[in-house]
Write a protein that holds these residues in place. Sequence first.
Motif, PDB file in Angstrom:
ATOM      1  N   GLY A   1       0.804  -1.210   0.000  1.00 45.67           N
ATOM      2  CA  GLY A   1       0.000   0.000   0.000  1.00 45.67           C
ATOM      3  C   GLY A   1       0.839   1.263   0.000  1.00 45.67           C
ATOM      4  N   LYS A   2       2.047   1.165   0.503  1.00 40.71           N
ATOM      5  CA  LYS A   2       2.885   2.345   0.680  1.00 40.71           C
ATOM      6  C   LYS A   2       3.426   2.866  -0.643  1.00 40.71           C
ATOM      7  CE  LYS A   2       6.834   4.003   3.355  1.00 40.71           C
ATOM      8  NZ  LYS A   2       7.882   3.631   4.339  1.00 40.71           N
ATOM      9  N   ASP A   3       4.061   2.013  -1.431  1.00 38.06           N
ATOM     10  CA  ASP A   3       4.718   2.483  -2.646  1.00 38.06           C
ATOM     11  C   ASP A   3       4.387   1.638  -3.872  1.00 38.06           C
ATOM     12  OD1 ASP A   3       7.992   1.135  -1.689  1.00 38.06           O
ATOM     13  OD2 ASP A   3       6.068   0.171  -2.100  1.00 38.06           O
ATOM     14  N   GLY A   4       3.437   0.726  -3.729  1.00 40.94           N
ATOM     15  CA  GLY A   4       3.023  -0.069  -4.874  1.00 40.94           C
ATOM     16  C   GLY A   4       3.996  -1.162  -5.269  1.00 40.94           C
ATOM     17  N   THR A   5       4.933  -1.470  -4.375  1.00 37.53           N
ATOM     18  CA  THR A   5       5.869  -2.555  -4.680  1.00 37.53           C
ATOM     19  C   THR A   5       5.108  -3.859  -4.871  1.00 37.53           C
ATOM     20  OG1 THR A   5       7.612  -1.509  -3.380  1.00 37.53           O
ATOM     21  CG2 THR A   5       7.856  -3.856  -3.859  1.00 37.53           C
ATOM     22  N   THR A   6       5.474  -4.588  -5.916  1.00 38.40           N
ATOM     23  CA  THR A   6       4.774  -5.835  -6.221  1.00 38.40           C
ATOM     24  C   THR A   6       5.655  -7.042  -5.940  1.00 38.40           C
ATOM     25  OG1 THR A   6       5.489  -5.684  -8.523  1.00 38.40           O
ATOM     26  CG2 THR A   6       3.339  -4.770  -7.986  1.00 38.40           C
ATOM     27  N   THR A   7       5.017  -8.120  -5.567  1.00 39.27           N
ATOM     28  CA  THR A   7       5.697  -9.397  -5.379  1.00 39.27           C
ATOM     29  C   THR A   7       4.925 -10.469  -6.126  1.00 39.27           C
ATOM     30  OG1 THR A   7       4.496  -9.861  -3.334  1.00 39.27           O
ATOM     31  CG2 THR A   7       6.619  -8.757  -3.126  1.00 39.27           C
ATOM     32  N   TYR A   8       5.640 -11.470  -6.579  1.00 40.53           N
ATOM     33  CA  TYR A   8       5.042 -12.558  -7.332  1.00 40.53           C
ATOM     34  C   TYR A   8       5.617 -13.883  -6.863  1.00 40.53           C
ATOM     35  CZ  TYR A   8       3.486  -8.914 -10.552  1.00 40.53           C
ATOM     36  OH  TYR A   8       2.892  -7.808 -11.089  1.00 40.53           O
ATOM     37  N   ALA A   9       4.770 -14.893  -6.852  1.00 41.45           N
ATOM     38  CA  ALA A   9       5.264 -16.240  -6.625  1.00 41.45           C
ATOM     39  C   ALA A   9       6.178 -16.622  -7.777  1.00 41.45           C
ATOM     40  CB  ALA A   9       4.091 -17.213  -6.539  1.00 41.45           C
ATOM     41  N   ASP A  10       7.192 -17.405  -7.494  1.00 40.22           N
ATOM     42  CA  ASP A  10       8.147 -17.790  -8.542  1.00 40.22           C
ATOM     43  C   ASP A  10       7.453 -18.430  -9.738  1.00 40.22           C
ATOM     44  OD1 ASP A  10      10.850 -18.769  -6.278  1.00 40.22           O
ATOM     45  OD2 ASP A  10      10.269 -16.815  -7.094  1.00 40.22           O
ATOM     46  N   SER A  11       6.391 -19.171  -9.465  1.00 45.76           N
ATOM     47  CA  SER A  11       5.711 -19.912 -10.524  1.00 45.76           C
ATOM     48  C   SER A  11       4.977 -19.011 -11.511  1.00 45.76           C
ATOM     49  CB  SER A  11       4.737 -20.921  -9.918  1.00 45.76           C
ATOM     50  OG  SER A  11       3.759 -20.253  -9.152  1.00 45.76           O
ATOM     51  N   VAL A  12       4.751 -17.753 -11.146  1.00 46.97           N
ATOM     52  CA  VAL A  12       3.982 -16.870 -12.039  1.00 46.97           C
ATOM     53  C   VAL A  12       4.780 -15.670 -12.522  1.00 46.97           C
ATOM     54  CG1 VAL A  12       1.869 -17.570 -10.828  1.00 46.97           C
ATOM     55  CG2 VAL A  12       2.971 -15.382 -10.248  1.00 46.97           C
ATOM     56  N   LYS A  13       5.999 -15.525 -12.053  1.00 44.86           N
ATOM     57  CA  LYS A  13       6.830 -14.386 -12.479  1.00 44.86           C
ATOM     58  C   LYS A  13       6.978 -14.351 -13.991  1.00 44.86           C
ATOM     59  CE  LYS A  13       9.630 -13.684  -8.332  1.00 44.86           C
ATOM     60  NZ  LYS A  13      10.969 -13.834  -7.708  1.00 44.86           N
ATOM     61  N   GLY A  14       6.791 -13.169 -14.540  1.00 46.77           N
ATOM     62  CA  GLY A  14       6.904 -13.002 -15.987  1.00 46.77           C
ATOM     63  C   GLY A  14       5.638 -13.321 -16.743  1.00 46.77           C
ATOM     64  N   ARG A  15       4.641 -13.890 -16.049  1.00 43.45           N
ATOM     65  CA  ARG A  15       3.382 -14.241 -16.710  1.00 43.45           C
ATOM     66  C   ARG A  15       2.178 -13.494 -16.137  1.00 43.45           C
ATOM     67  NH1 ARG A  15       1.377 -19.143 -16.234  1.00 43.45           N
ATOM     68  NH2 ARG A  15       2.299 -19.567 -14.190  1.00 43.45           N
ATOM     69  N   PHE A  16       2.215 -13.200 -14.857  1.00 41.72           N
ATOM     70  CA  PHE A  16       1.096 -12.536 -14.185  1.00 41.72           C
ATOM     71  C   PHE A  16       1.490 -11.101 -13.837  1.00 41.72           C
ATOM     72  CE2 PHE A  16      -1.216 -16.413 -12.147  1.00 41.72           C
ATOM     73  CZ  PHE A  16      -1.182 -17.062 -13.363  1.00 41.72           C
ATOM     74  N   THR A  17       0.501 -10.222 -13.857  1.00 47.20           N
ATOM     75  CA  THR A  17       0.725  -8.822 -13.494  1.00 47.20           C
ATOM     76  C   THR A  17      -0.419  -8.332 -12.623  1.00 47.20           C
ATOM     77  OG1 THR A  17       1.847  -8.417 -15.612  1.00 47.20           O
ATOM     78  CG2 THR A  17       1.161  -6.497 -14.324  1.00 47.20           C
ATOM     79  N   ILE A  18      -0.076  -7.821 -11.454  1.00 41.67           N
ATOM     80  CA  ILE A  18      -1.078  -7.246 -10.560  1.00 41.67           C
ATOM     81  C   ILE A  18      -1.125  -5.741 -10.789  1.00 41.67           C
ATOM     82  CG2 ILE A  18       0.580  -6.955  -8.657  1.00 41.67           C
ATOM     83  CD1 ILE A  18      -1.718  -7.591  -6.708  1.00 41.67           C
ATOM     84  N   SER A  19      -2.321  -5.176 -10.706  1.00 46.58           N
ATOM     85  CA  SER A  19      -2.461  -3.736 -10.869  1.00 46.58           C
ATOM     86  C   SER A  19      -3.695  -3.270 -10.119  1.00 46.58           C
ATOM     87  CB  SER A  19      -2.561  -3.350 -12.350  1.00 46.58           C
ATOM     88  OG  SER A  19      -3.714  -3.917 -12.939  1.00 46.58           O
ATOM     89  N   ARG A  20      -3.772  -1.985  -9.915  1.00 46.33           N
ATOM     90  CA  ARG A  20      -4.948  -1.415  -9.260  1.00 46.33           C
ATOM     91  C   ARG A  20      -5.383  -0.179 -10.020  1.00 46.33           C
ATOM     92  NH1 ARG A  20      -3.822  -0.257  -3.457  1.00 46.33           N
ATOM     93  NH2 ARG A  20      -1.585  -0.616  -3.590  1.00 46.33           N
ATOM     94  N   GLU A  21      -6.651   0.110  -9.903  1.00 45.32           N
ATOM     95  CA  GLU A  21      -7.211   1.313 -10.498  1.00 45.32           C
ATOM     96  C   GLU A  21      -7.580   2.235  -9.351  1.00 45.32           C
ATOM     97  OE1 GLU A  21      -7.536   1.407 -13.955  1.00 45.32           O
ATOM     98  OE2 GLU A  21      -7.964   3.543 -13.767  1.00 45.32           O
ATOM     99  N   ASN A  22      -6.686   3.149  -9.027  1.00 48.18           N
ATOM    100  CA  ASN A  22      -6.959   4.060  -7.924  1.00 48.18           C
ATOM    101  C   ASN A  22      -8.203   4.897  -8.192  1.00 48.18           C
ATOM    102  OD1 ASN A  22      -4.879   3.173  -6.350  1.00 48.18           O
ATOM    103  ND2 ASN A  22      -3.487   4.818  -6.893  1.00 48.18           N
ATOM    104  N   GLY A  23      -8.950   5.103  -7.173  1.00 51.19           N
ATOM    105  CA  GLY A  23     -10.176   5.871  -7.302  1.00 51.19           C
ATOM    106  C   GLY A  23     -11.362   5.042  -7.772  1.00 51.19           C
ATOM    107  N   GLU A  24     -11.096   3.889  -8.325  1.00 54.41           N
ATOM    108  CA  GLU A  24     -12.170   3.011  -8.799  1.00 54.41           C
ATOM    109  C   GLU A  24     -12.360   1.805  -7.896  1.00 54.41           C
ATOM    110  OE1 GLU A  24     -14.163   3.684 -11.315  1.00 54.41           O
ATOM    111  OE2 GLU A  24     -13.081   5.553 -11.721  1.00 54.41           O
ATOM    112  N   ASN A  25     -11.470   1.671  -6.918  1.00 56.67           N
ATOM    113  CA  ASN A  25     -11.553   0.539  -5.990  1.00 56.67           C
ATOM    114  C   ASN A  25     -11.518  -0.804  -6.701  1.00 56.67           C
ATOM    115  OD1 ASN A  25     -11.337   1.628  -3.460  1.00 56.67           O
ATOM    116  ND2 ASN A  25     -13.409   1.143  -2.826  1.00 56.67           N
ATOM    117  N   MET A  26     -10.673  -0.898  -7.700  1.00 55.74           N
ATOM    118  CA  MET A  26     -10.557  -2.126  -8.461  1.00 55.74           C
ATOM    119  C   MET A  26      -9.119  -2.617  -8.424  1.00 55.74           C
ATOM    120  SD  MET A  26     -13.534  -2.907  -9.751  1.00 55.74           S
ATOM    121  CE  MET A  26     -13.079  -4.078 -11.011  1.00 55.74           C
ATOM    122  N   VAL A  27      -8.984  -3.928  -8.372  1.00 62.44           N
ATOM    123  CA  VAL A  27      -7.687  -4.585  -8.435  1.00 62.44           C
ATOM    124  C   VAL A  27      -7.765  -5.639  -9.524  1.00 62.44           C
ATOM    125  CG1 VAL A  27      -6.024  -6.010  -7.194  1.00 62.44           C
ATOM    126  CG2 VAL A  27      -7.292  -4.231  -5.988  1.00 62.44           C
TER     127      VAL A  27
END
Length: 126
Positions: free
Chosen positions: A53-79
């Motif tokens: 929540g502080k700086d948007g740093t992302t982490t990924y499980a090793d099994s999904v690195k390079g394939r999955f991307t997390i993102s959020r839409e600020n103000g829209e309450n969507m992830v």
Amino acid sequence: QVQLVESGGGLVQAGESLRLSCEASGLSLDYSAIGWFRQTPGNEREGVSCMSGKDGTTTYADSVKGRFTISRENGENMVYLQMDMLSSEDTGEYYCAVPYPWRHGVGCSTDEYDWWGRGTQVTVSS
């Protein structure tokens, strides 16, 4: 009352993509840690991807690195969780989750998250 609702799951073939969405109500996600987790039958729920929540740093499980991307839409309450190059090993129930606001330094472990959605099923056929 906090509510998280996942959507976007479905049945796809290996190599295809899906985009999961999580809509929150009752709280603001703008500065909250958020996480995506998955669970398969007989296995414990595991962290797939999380965003601080502080700086948007992302982490990924090793099994999904390079394939999955997390993102959020600020103000829209969507992830979102963009999942590319899916394989049968990605099959499972996917959940989004948010920790209580007073938690700090949250990582990507299930015990750090307090509010959970009901999940959306992802099935990848090989």
